[in-house]
Design a protein around this motif. Structure first.
Motif, PDB file in Angstrom:
ATOM      1  N   TYR A 292      56.107  65.608 -12.264  1.00 18.99           N
ATOM      2  CA  TYR A 292      55.409  64.799 -11.271  1.00 18.99           C
ATOM      3  C   TYR A 292      55.975  65.141  -9.901  1.00 18.99           C
ATOM      4  O   TYR A 292      57.191  65.223  -9.727  1.00 18.99           O
ATOM      5  CB  TYR A 292      55.588  63.305 -11.530  1.00 18.99           C
ATOM      6  N   ALA A 293      55.090  65.326  -8.930  1.00 16.59           N
ATOM      7  CA  ALA A 293      55.505  65.676  -7.577  1.00 16.59           C
ATOM      8  C   ALA A 293      54.869  64.715  -6.586  1.00 16.59           C
ATOM      9  O   ALA A 293      53.837  64.094  -6.872  1.00 16.59           O
ATOM     10  CB  ALA A 293      55.105  67.114  -7.252  1.00 16.59           C
ATOM     11  N   LEU A 294      55.492  64.586  -5.416  1.00 18.06           N
ATOM     12  CA  LEU A 294      54.937  63.765  -4.344  1.00 18.06           C
ATOM     13  C   LEU A 294      54.162  64.671  -3.399  1.00 18.06           C
ATOM     14  O   LEU A 294      54.734  65.539  -2.742  1.00 18.06           O
ATOM     15  CB  LEU A 294      56.049  63.027  -3.596  1.00 18.06           C
ATOM     16  N   LEU A 295      52.856  64.457  -3.348  1.00 17.35           N
ATOM     17  CA  LEU A 295      51.963  65.284  -2.539  1.00 17.35           C
ATOM     18  C   LEU A 295      51.594  64.547  -1.258  1.00 17.35           C
ATOM     19  O   LEU A 295      51.038  63.444  -1.318  1.00 17.35           O
ATOM     20  CB  LEU A 295      50.698  65.606  -3.337  1.00 17.35           C
ATOM     21  N   PRO A 296      51.887  65.113  -0.077  1.00 16.36           N
ATOM     22  CA  PRO A 296      51.449  64.465   1.170  1.00 16.36           C
ATOM     23  C   PRO A 296      49.922  64.410   1.224  1.00 16.36           C
ATOM     24  O   PRO A 296      49.243  65.397   0.924  1.00 16.36           O
ATOM     25  CB  PRO A 296      52.007  65.390   2.264  1.00 16.36           C
ATOM     26  N   ILE A 297      49.393  63.258   1.591  1.00 14.42           N
ATOM     27  CA  ILE A 297      47.938  63.093   1.661  1.00 14.42           C
ATOM     28  C   ILE A 297      47.564  62.494   3.008  1.00 14.42           C
ATOM     29  O   ILE A 297      48.398  61.867   3.674  1.00 14.42           O
ATOM     30  CB  ILE A 297      47.416  62.181   0.521  1.00 14.42           C
ATOM     31  N   PRO A 298      46.314  62.675   3.453  1.00 10.87           N
ATOM     32  CA  PRO A 298      45.881  62.069   4.718  1.00 10.87           C
ATOM     33  C   PRO A 298      45.850  60.548   4.614  1.00 10.87           C
ATOM     34  O   PRO A 298      45.646  59.988   3.533  1.00 10.87           O
ATOM     35  CB  PRO A 298      44.476  62.648   4.931  1.00 10.87           C
ATOM     36  N   THR A 299      46.050  59.893   5.740  1.00 10.51           N
ATOM     37  CA  THR A 299      46.085  58.427   5.745  1.00 10.51           C
ATOM     38  C   THR A 299      44.755  57.826   5.302  1.00 10.51           C
ATOM     39  O   THR A 299      44.720  56.697   4.807  1.00 10.51           O
ATOM     40  CB  THR A 299      46.437  57.911   7.149  1.00 10.51           C
ATOM     41  N   GLN A 300      43.663  58.581   5.449  1.00  9.16           N
ATOM     42  CA  GLN A 300      42.358  58.070   5.024  1.00  9.16           C
ATOM     43  C   GLN A 300      42.302  57.856   3.512  1.00  9.16           C
ATOM     44  O   GLN A 300      41.485  57.074   3.020  1.00  9.16           O
ATOM     45  CB  GLN A 300      41.234  59.037   5.434  1.00  9.16           C
ATOM     46  N   GLU A 301      43.163  58.561   2.768  1.00  9.93           N
ATOM     47  CA  GLU A 301      43.156  58.438   1.308  1.00  9.93           C
ATOM     48  C   GLU A 301      44.215  57.464   0.800  1.00  9.93           C
ATOM     49  O   GLU A 301      44.363  57.285  -0.412  1.00  9.93           O
ATOM     50  CB  GLU A 301      43.373  59.807   0.661  1.00  9.93           C
ATOM     51  N   ALA A 302      44.943  56.830   1.713  1.00 12.88           N
ATOM     52  CA  ALA A 302      46.025  55.936   1.292  1.00 12.88           C
ATOM     53  C   ALA A 302      45.515  54.732   0.507  1.00 12.88           C
ATOM     54  O   ALA A 302      46.253  54.140  -0.284  1.00 12.88           O
ATOM     55  CB  ALA A 302      46.818  55.463   2.512  1.00 12.88           C
ATOM     56  N   SER A 303      44.264  54.363   0.720  1.00  6.83           N
ATOM     57  CA  SER A 303      43.706  53.188   0.045  1.00  6.83           C
ATOM     58  C   SER A 303      42.976  53.550  -1.243  1.00  6.83           C
ATOM     59  O   SER A 303      42.407  52.671  -1.898  1.00  6.83           O
ATOM     60  CB  SER A 303      42.741  52.457   0.981  1.00  6.83           C
ATOM     61  N   LEU A 304      42.992  54.831  -1.628  1.00  8.31           N
ATOM     62  CA  LEU A 304      42.241  55.283  -2.801  1.00  8.31           C
ATOM     63  C   LEU A 304      43.189  55.724  -3.915  1.00  8.31           C
ATOM     64  O   LEU A 304      44.223  56.335  -3.655  1.00  8.31           O
ATOM     65  CB  LEU A 304      41.314  56.439  -2.428  1.00  8.31           C
ATOM     66  N   LYS A 305      42.795  55.428  -5.144  1.00  8.53           N
ATOM     67  CA  LYS A 305      43.628  55.792  -6.290  1.00  8.53           C
ATOM     68  C   LYS A 305      42.746  56.083  -7.496  1.00  8.53           C
ATOM     69  O   LYS A 305      41.761  55.380  -7.739  1.00  8.53           O
ATOM     70  CB  LYS A 305      44.599  54.651  -6.616  1.00  8.53           C
ATOM     71  N   LEU A 306      43.096  57.123  -8.239  1.00 12.87           N
ATOM     72  CA  LEU A 306      42.397  57.436  -9.481  1.00 12.87           C
ATOM     73  C   LEU A 306      43.028  56.651 -10.624  1.00 12.87           C
ATOM     74  O   LEU A 306      44.251  56.669 -10.802  1.00 12.87           O
ATOM     75  CB  LEU A 306      42.471  58.934  -9.774  1.00 12.87           C
ATOM     76  N   LEU A 307      42.183  55.973 -11.396  1.00 17.51           N
ATOM     77  CA  LEU A 307      42.651  55.179 -12.529  1.00 17.51           C
ATOM     78  C   LEU A 307      41.907  55.610 -13.786  1.00 17.51           C
ATOM     79  O   LEU A 307      40.671  55.658 -13.793  1.00 17.51           O
ATOM     80  CB  LEU A 307      42.406  53.688 -12.286  1.00 17.51           C
ATOM     81  N   ARG A 308      42.644  55.915 -14.842  1.00 24.29           N
ATOM     82  CA  ARG A 308      42.005  56.261 -16.109  1.00 24.29           C
ATOM     83  C   ARG A 308      41.820  55.004 -16.947  1.00 24.29           C
ATOM     84  O   ARG A 308      42.730  54.175 -17.059  1.00 24.29           O
ATOM     85  CB  ARG A 308      42.831  57.276 -16.892  1.00 24.29           C
ATOM     86  N   VAL A 309      40.645  54.862 -17.540  1.00 21.72           N
ATOM     87  CA  VAL A 309      40.329  53.690 -18.362  1.00 21.72           C
ATOM     88  C   VAL A 309      40.955  53.877 -19.742  1.00 21.72           C
ATOM     89  O   VAL A 309      40.647  54.833 -20.456  1.00 21.72           O
ATOM     90  CB  VAL A 309      38.801  53.500 -18.485  1.00 21.72           C
ATOM     91  N   GLU A 310      41.834  52.948 -20.109  1.00 21.97           N
ATOM     92  CA  GLU A 310      42.511  53.020 -21.405  1.00 21.97           C
ATOM     93  C   GLU A 310      41.845  52.144 -22.456  1.00 21.97           C
ATOM     94  O   GLU A 310      42.095  52.300 -23.650  1.00 21.97           O
ATOM     95  CB  GLU A 310      43.979  52.606 -21.251  1.00 21.97           C
ATOM     96  N   GLY A 311      41.002  51.208 -22.017  1.00 25.02           N
ATOM     97  CA  GLY A 311      40.323  50.339 -22.971  1.00 25.02           C
ATOM     98  C   GLY A 311      39.464  49.319 -22.247  1.00 25.02           C
ATOM     99  O   GLY A 311      39.517  49.192 -21.017  1.00 25.02           O
ATOM    100  N   LYS A 312      38.664  48.582 -23.024  1.00 27.11           N
ATOM    101  CA  LYS A 312      37.791  47.551 -22.468  1.00 27.11           C
ATOM    102  C   LYS A 312      37.843  46.318 -23.365  1.00 27.11           C
ATOM    103  O   LYS A 312      38.009  46.427 -24.579  1.00 27.11           O
ATOM    104  CB  LYS A 312      36.350  48.049 -22.360  1.00 27.11           C
ATOM    105  N   THR A 313      37.670  45.147 -22.743  1.00 22.06           N
ATOM    106  CA  THR A 313      37.683  43.886 -23.476  1.00 22.06           C
ATOM    107  C   THR A 313      36.560  42.997 -22.961  1.00 22.06           C
ATOM    108  O   THR A 313      36.328  42.932 -21.749  1.00 22.06           O
ATOM    109  CB  THR A 313      39.028  43.157 -23.294  1.00 22.06           C
ATOM    110  N   SER A 314      35.877  42.311 -23.861  1.00 22.55           N
ATOM    111  CA  SER A 314      34.857  41.343 -23.462  1.00 22.55           C
ATOM    112  C   SER A 314      35.536  40.044 -23.031  1.00 22.55           C
ATOM    113  O   SER A 314      36.460  39.565 -23.697  1.00 22.55           O
ATOM    114  CB  SER A 314      33.902  41.057 -24.625  1.00 22.55           C
TER     115      SER A 314
END
Length: 238
Positions: A105-127
């Protein structure tokens, strides 16, 4: 237990094994497991080099100078893991934790415009009540969505999450032809198009093939995250 023997720490942690004493910080219980997280103090001292000693790193964190996913974290043992966004408040620098073939795992510098965005993988769903669905993500986060939205999002898909507004900005299905990245295992950091899936009884152990140019690598489904349709929707590589 507060500390961990250096020799038993995950192999990818950027710490000397036979110097600096017997012990190293153990991450607090949190959004990421011990094997796939790094304590915040080690990020400040050993990765970003903002401190020379643990005492200095703890001071920086206790002053509220570090944010993780938009929230100030004062726990120097807070676990930082895959796709987390780290912001250094005084300097305005923003980093994303991404898979890397050399450092895991590495720390990648990103533009400030992307600071509020994050990729999340769905591990499951519940009703849940009122006919809605609750999505469970890889970082321990949960999100309740209407049933029509939840039915379109499958387990192992990825969403682009707006952190401050707690909303879904994009849905990236895990399907053939889409862009994916390997998040764990010996091929960590390898990215390309999802080329083939060989399903097994245990879905998470299904074998997938990822193609980039003429190069093809195989891993298991549990180690793969969709990051875009043709190209990643946000910056995950230099």
């Amino acid at each position: 237990m507060v500390h961990l023997r250096r020799t038993l720490a995950p192999y990818w942690w950027p710490i000397p094994r036979k110097e600096g004493g017997v012990w190293v910080i153990r991450p607090s219980p949190g959004p990421h497991s011990l094997a796939y997280s790094l304590p915040l103090a080690l990020v400040i001292r050993d990765v970003l080099k903002y401190a020379k000693t643990m005492r200095e790193a703890r001071y920086i964190i206790s002053r509220g100078y570090v944010k993780v996913d938009g929230a100030v974290r004062r726990d120097y043992k807070f676990p930082v893991g895959l796709m987390d966004v780290i912001e250094i408040v005084p300097t305005g620098e923003v980093y994303r934790v991404v898979p890397d073939k050399d450092r895991y795992y590495a720390l990648l510098p990103i533009p400030t415009q992307e600071a509020s965005l994050k990729l999340l993988r769905v591990e499951g769903k519940t009703s849940v009540r009122d006919g809605r669905l609750q999505l469970h993500f890889h970082d321990g986060r949960n999100l309740i969505v209407p049933q029509d939205v939840g039915r379109q999002i499958k387990t192992f898909d990825t969403i682009l999450y707006d952190i401050p507004n707690k909303t879904i900005k994009a849905h990236i299905p895990l399907k053939l032809g889409n862009n994916v990245v390997v998040t764990h295992g010996s091929n960590v950091g390898f990215s390309g198009q999802l080329y083939e899936v060989v399903w097994t009884l245990k879905r998470r152990q299904s074998v997938v093939a990822i193609k980039r140019g003429d190069e093809v690598k195989r891993t298991i489904l549990n180690y793969v995250m969709a990051v875009g349709i043709e190209t990643p929707v946000i910056k995950i590589a230099p």
